[in-house]
Design an enzyme around this catalytic site. Structure first.
Site, short mmCIF file in Angstrom:
data_model
loop_
_atom_site.label_atom_id
_atom_site.label_comp_id
_atom_site.label_asym_id
_atom_site.label_seq_id
_atom_site.Cartn_x
_atom_site.Cartn_y
_atom_site.Cartn_z
N SER A 178 37.76 43.11 42.69
CA SER A 178 37.99 43.92 41.38
C SER A 178 39.32 44.46 40.77
O SER A 178 39.64 44.59 39.99
CB SER A 178 37.07 45.18 41.30
OG SER A 178 37.09 46.08 42.23
N HIS A 206 32.14 40.99 38.66
CA HIS A 206 33.28 40.31 37.94
C HIS A 206 32.99 38.83 37.80
O HIS A 206 33.79 38.60 36.79
CB HIS A 206 34.45 40.95 38.38
CG HIS A 206 34.92 42.18 38.69
ND1 HIS A 206 35.23 42.98 37.27
CD2 HIS A 206 34.32 43.12 39.57
CE1 HIS A 206 35.15 44.23 37.77
NE2 HIS A 206 35.02 44.41 39.08
N LYS A 240 29.50 44.67 32.74
CA LYS A 240 30.66 44.38 32.69
C LYS A 240 30.42 43.09 31.58
O LYS A 240 30.37 43.46 30.42
CB LYS A 240 31.09 43.84 34.15
CG LYS A 240 31.69 45.04 34.68
CD LYS A 240 31.99 45.14 36.34
CE LYS A 240 32.35 46.51 36.51
NZ LYS A 240 32.18 46.65 38.09
#
Ligand code: PLP
Length: 388
Positions: A178, A206, A240
């Protein structure tokens, strides 16, 4: 003063350039955000596909609020598990190509629940040193033994696995790191786990939505969706790239069944508001149907890499929307972040303990919401600021 020890600690943080502050955002997330009445070109959110403020998600949420109201009212096992949650779980399982998926309210909680289920007392957890904090906290809470290995050092990991006598072994890793943006070598990790009878938990916070042609994440990137190595447990977050909130684990039905019975961060918490689940169903459709968002990201990444002409600062090697620019000292990193703000550009400074000492950096995150002109503006500002 009974709380003066807290004030002392805060003073120390400030003296070391380590205090953090919250900025109050007055707009939706997007390429541009408003803070303190001023508009900034933003390179700080994890909204990689530009979906957090997408009209289709807003409309899905509005309609679902009409049907379900706002709050879930209870935990999943009491009476909070709505048809919206149930449908989303089926869609997530299908999207991930797995028999089952289980929805959690946040990635932090998902990791706490999954890790404890897969390795409890008497187990051993092997964790990359740069893993997300939630995986480390999960290991502590699980009461398993925690062994951390240097970032991506598979030789060291193999030695540690070979030396372990634990009855259950679990390797946990960020799939995309990250704060660095680099990828875990998933095929090699899976082979290692096979040799040493370990499970492999991939945290694709991610990568989900971003990696792979269809946005199915790190497993698609490495062509491991089918047949998928059976030792891999896949989790990803939904706040995200998916643009909403929440997280899920996808895998064999027995895993989901077990977690429903035993995962405390699943059981002892209120279910996510049902309209968010409906918004996530809309988000999954866009992730699959609009590959141009991933193409735009690739173009922006390439434009950043070729545009920056830096000598002292170092752009880390990353093929993901996380493009860290290492500056080094805490104060210089803060000063650069501040100078960018003065130019109307918002890039966060990331300092220890989030990253190792001496490696303070700007964490540039790109989004499909950015135009190539937006990226060019950032590149120009950074090229200038390195020389002042
Ligand atoms: C953001 C993040 C999490 C936590 O997810 P939330 O849904 O924000 O709680 C977990 N793991 C990684 C690698 C993350 O980046």
């Amino acid at each position: 003063m009974p709380l003066s020890f807290l004030a002392d600690e805060l003073k120390d943080l400030a003296a070391n350039g380590l205090s953090r502050r919250r900025r109050v955002v007055e707009s939706a997330q997007g390429a541009r955000v408003v803070e303190g009445g001023r508009e900034y070109l933003s390179f700080c959110s994890n909204d990689y596909l530009g979906l957090a403020n997408h009209p289709a998600l807003i409309e899905a949420l509005r309609q679902a609020a009409g049907q379900y109201g706002v709050g879930a009212g209870a935990s999943h096992l009491v009476c909070g598990h709505s048809a919206a949650h149930h449908q989303l779980e089926q869609e997530l399982a299908a999207f991930a190509g797995q028999p089952a998926a289980l929805l959690f309210s946040t990635g932090y909680m998902a990791n706490l629940g999954i890790v404890a289920a897969l390795a409890g007392r008497g187990g051993e957890i092997f964790a990359d040193k740069l893993n997300h904090a939630s995986l480390n906290d999960a290991a502590l809470l699980s009461r398993a033994k925690l062994t951390r290995y240097p970032h991506l050092d598979l030789d060291m990991l193999e030695r540690r696995l070979a030396a372990s006598t634990a009855r259950r072994k679990l390797v946990v890793t960020d799939a995309v790191f990250s704060m660095d943006g680099d990828l875990a070598p998933v095929p090699e990790l899976a082979a290692l786990c096979e040799r040493h009878d370990a499970l492999l938990l991939l945290d694709d916070a991610h990568g989900f939505g971003v990696l792979g042609e269809g946005g199915r994440g790190v497993l698609e990137h490495f062509s491991l969706l089918a047949p998928r190595p059976s030792r891999i447990i896949y989790m990803a977050t939904l706040g995200k790239a998916a643009g909403v909130f929440g997280a899920f684990v996808a895998g064999p039905a027995v895993l989901a069944d077990y977690l429903v019975q035993r995962a405390r961060p699943y059981i002892y918490t209120t279910a996510m508001p049902p309209p968010l689940a409906t918004a996530l169903s809309a988000s999954l459709k866009l992730i699959a149907a609009e590959p141009w968002r991933r193409e735009r990201l690739r173009d922006s990444i390439a434009a950043l890499k070729t545009g920056l002409k830096l000598t002292r600062w170092r752009l880390m090697e990353s093929a993901t929307p996380i493009q860290p620019l290492v500056i080094g000292a805490n104060r210089e990193t803060l000063a650069v972040s501040e100078a960018l703000r003065e130019r109307g550009i918002w890039v966060p400074a990331i300092r220890p303990p989030t990253v190792p000492k001496g490696e303070a950096r700007l964490r540039i995150s790109l989004s499909a919401a950015h135009s190539l002109e937006d990226v060019a503006r950032l590149v120009e500002a950074l090229n200038e600021l390195e020389n002042v």
